[in-house]
Design an enzyme around this catalytic site. Structure first.
Site, short mmCIF file in Angstrom:
data_model
loop_
_atom_site.label_atom_id
_atom_site.label_comp_id
_atom_site.label_asym_id
_atom_site.label_seq_id
_atom_site.Cartn_x
_atom_site.Cartn_y
_atom_site.Cartn_z
CE1 TYR A 1 -4.06 2.03 0.78
CE2 TYR A 1 -2.68 3.07 2.43
CZ TYR A 1 -3.85 3.05 1.68
OH TYR A 1 -4.78 4.05 1.85
CB ALA B 1 0.04 1.42 -4.15
CE LYS B 2 -3.77 5.02 -1.39
NZ LYS B 2 -4.75 5.33 -2.45
P1 NAP Z 1 -13.40 2.13 1.21
O1 NAP Z 1 -14.47 2.60 2.16
O2 NAP Z 1 -12.84 0.76 1.38
O3 NAP Z 1 -13.93 2.33 -0.30
C1 NAP Z 1 -13.13 1.97 -1.39
C2 NAP Z 1 -14.04 1.72 -2.58
O4 NAP Z 1 -13.21 1.34 -3.71
C3 NAP Z 1 -15.02 0.56 -2.34
O5 NAP Z 1 -16.33 0.92 -2.72
C4 NAP Z 1 -14.44 -0.55 -3.21
O6 NAP Z 1 -15.38 -1.47 -3.72
C5 NAP Z 1 -13.85 0.26 -4.36
N1 NAP Z 1 -12.94 -0.57 -5.15
C6 NAP Z 1 -12.03 -1.48 -4.70
N2 NAP Z 1 -11.39 -2.07 -5.71
C7 NAP Z 1 -11.90 -1.52 -6.86
C8 NAP Z 1 -11.64 -1.74 -8.23
N3 NAP Z 1 -10.73 -2.64 -8.65
N4 NAP Z 1 -12.35 -1.03 -9.14
C9 NAP Z 1 -13.29 -0.13 -8.74
N5 NAP Z 1 -13.58 0.12 -7.43
C10 NAP Z 1 -12.89 -0.58 -6.51
O7 NAP Z 1 -12.12 3.10 1.25
P2 NAP Z 1 -11.95 4.62 1.77
O8 NAP Z 1 -11.48 4.56 3.16
O9 NAP Z 1 -13.12 5.44 1.39
O10 NAP Z 1 -10.69 5.04 0.89
C11 NAP Z 1 -10.80 5.69 -0.38
C12 NAP Z 1 -9.41 6.01 -0.90
O11 NAP Z 1 -8.73 6.84 0.06
C13 NAP Z 1 -8.52 4.80 -1.12
O12 NAP Z 1 -7.69 4.99 -2.24
C14 NAP Z 1 -7.69 4.74 0.13
O13 NAP Z 1 -6.49 4.06 -0.05
C15 NAP Z 1 -7.49 6.23 0.41
N6 NAP Z 1 -7.19 6.53 1.81
C16 NAP Z 1 -8.05 6.22 2.81
C17 NAP Z 1 -7.69 6.52 4.13
C18 NAP Z 1 -8.58 6.19 5.31
O14 NAP Z 1 -8.14 6.43 6.45
N7 NAP Z 1 -9.79 5.70 5.13
C19 NAP Z 1 -6.47 7.14 4.40
C20 NAP Z 1 -5.62 7.44 3.34
C21 NAP Z 1 -5.99 7.14 2.04
P3 NAP Z 1 -15.71 -2.83 -2.89
O15 NAP Z 1 -16.48 -2.38 -1.71
O16 NAP Z 1 -16.52 -3.64 -3.85
O17 NAP Z 1 -14.38 -3.44 -2.55
#
Ligand code: NAP
Length: 253
Positions: free
Chosen positions: A154, A157-158
Site C-alpha cells: 500500500y 502504491a501510495k
Molecule cells: P473504502 O471505504 O474501502 O472504499 C473503497 C471503494 O473502492 C469501495 O467501494 C471498493 O469497492 C472500491 N474498489 C475497490 N477495488 C476496486 C476496483 N478494482 N475497481 C473499482 N472500485 C474498486 O475506502 P476509503 O477509506 O473510502 O478510501 C478511499 C481512498 O482513500 C482509497 O484509495 C484509500 O487508499 C485512500 N485513503 C483512505 C484513508 C482512510 O483512512 N480511510 C487514508 C488514506 C488514504 P468494494 O467495496 O466492492 O471493494
C-alpha cells in the site's frame, strides 16, 4: 466550455467512504457525476442521494485495474453524461501484512487497483480533457506513502501515486489540465474499520487511539477529504498542480 455547460466528473470507488462523500460534494458544486465502483448496484445509494438533491449522476460498474473495462466505462460516461473532464482516482483496497507474510497476490492486487487503476483511468479520460482544453485530476495518496508497518504494498502504491501525479502535472499542464494528490491521514471509513478488526481492536477505541496522535485531536471524516478534492477539482485551482496535500489534521512530510 460555455458557462451553462455542466462539467462531468468521474469518482472511482464512489460507492462508499471517501468516494461517496466526494461524489456528493462534487454534485453540490454543480458537476454531473459518474459514480464508478466494482459493483454497479453498490453505486445506486450514492447516485440516489445526488439525484434526490436535484443533481445528475450515473452508476457505472467497472474494475479500474482492467484496461478493457476502464475504456468501456469511460466511453459510457462520455455517451450518457458527457465528456469527463474531472477525474478522482479514489478506488482502493488493503491487503496488509508484514513483508515475510505478504504474498505476490497481495502485492499485485494493491498495486493493480491503486496505481495501475489510476494510470488506466487517467489514460482513458485524458483525451476528453485535451479536447476540452480543461481537466482536473485528483489522485488519492495516503500518509502511508511515508512508510507504514504492514503496508509495503500500500505504501509503495501510495508513494507511486505521488510520482504519477507530478508527472501528469508536467505532461498535461499545457493543455489546461492540473493533477494533484490528496494524502489523507486517518479517516473513519469501512477501510479503517477493517484495519481495526484486523488488529483486534474495537473501532471506537481504534479511533480514540488514532485521535490522540493527531494535532487537531480528532480523526478525519470522508467530508474532510471531499472538501479538499472539491477545491482542487474546481476552476479556481488552475494554478495549483503537481502538489501533494496532506489532509491529516496536522503536518506530515
Ligand atoms: P473504502 O471505504 O474501502 O472504499 C473503497 C471503494 O473502492 C469501495 O467501494 C471498493 O469497492 C472500491 N474498489 C475497490 N477495488 C476496486 C476496483 N478494482 N475497481 C473499482 N472500485 C474498486 O475506502 P476509503 O477509506 O473510502 O478510501 C478511499 C481512498 O482513500 C482509497 O484509495 C484509500 O487508499 C485512500 N485513503 C483512505 C484513508 C482512510 O483512512 N480511510 C487514508 C488514506 C488514504 P468494494 O467495496 O466492492 O471493494
Amino acid at each position: 466550455m460555455s458557462t451553462t455547460e455542466q462539467r462531468v466528473a468521474i469518482v472511482t470507488g464512489g460507492a462508499r467512504g471517501i468516494g461517496a462523500a466526494t461524489a456528493q460534494r462534487l454534485a453540490e458544486e454543480g458537476r454531473a457525476v459518474a459514480v464508478l465502483d466494482l459493483d454497479e448496484a453498490a453505486c445506486k445509494e450514492t447516485v440516489e442521494k445526488i439525484t434526490k438533491a436535484g443533481g445528475r449522476a450515473l452508476a457505472v460498474g467497472a474494475d479500474v485495474s482492467d484496461a478493457a473495462q476502464v475504456e468501456a466505462a469511460v466511453a459510457r460516461v462520455a455517451e450518457e453524461l458527457g465528456p469527463p473532464t474531472i477525474l478522482v482516482n479514489n478506488a482502493g483496497v488493503l491487503r496488509d501484512n508484514l513483508l515475510f507474510k505478504m504474498s505476490e497476490g497481495d502485492w499485485d492486487t494493491v498495486l493493480g487497483v491503486h496505481l495501475k487503476g489510476a494510470f488506466l483511468m487517467t489514460r482513458a479520460v485524458q483525451k476528453h480533457m485535451l479536447d476540452a482544453g480543461f481537466g482536473r485530476i485528483v489522485n488519492l495518496s495516503s500518509s502511508s506513502a511515508l512508510g507504514n508497518r504492514g503496508q509495503a504494498n500500500y505504501s509503495a502504491a501510495k508513494a507511486g501515486m505521488q510520482g504519477l501525479t507530478k508527472t501528469l502535472a508536467i505532461e498535461l499542464g499545457k493543455f489546461g489540465v492540473t493533477a494533484n494528490a490528496v494524502a489523507p491521514g486517518f479517516i473513519a471509513t469501512d477501510m479503517t474499520a477493517a484495519t481495526a478488526a484486523r488488529v483486534g481492536m474495537g473501532f471506537e477505541d481504534f479511533q480514540k487511539a488514532a485521535a490522540s496522535q493527531i494535532p487537531v485531536a480528532r480523526v478525519g471524516t470522508p467530508e474532510d477529504v471531499a472538501n479538499t478534492i472539491a477545491f482542487l477539482s474546481g476552476d479556481a485551482a488552475g494554478f495549483v498542480s503537481g502538489q501533494v496535500v496532506y489532509v491529516a489534521g496536522g503536518p506530515l512530510d
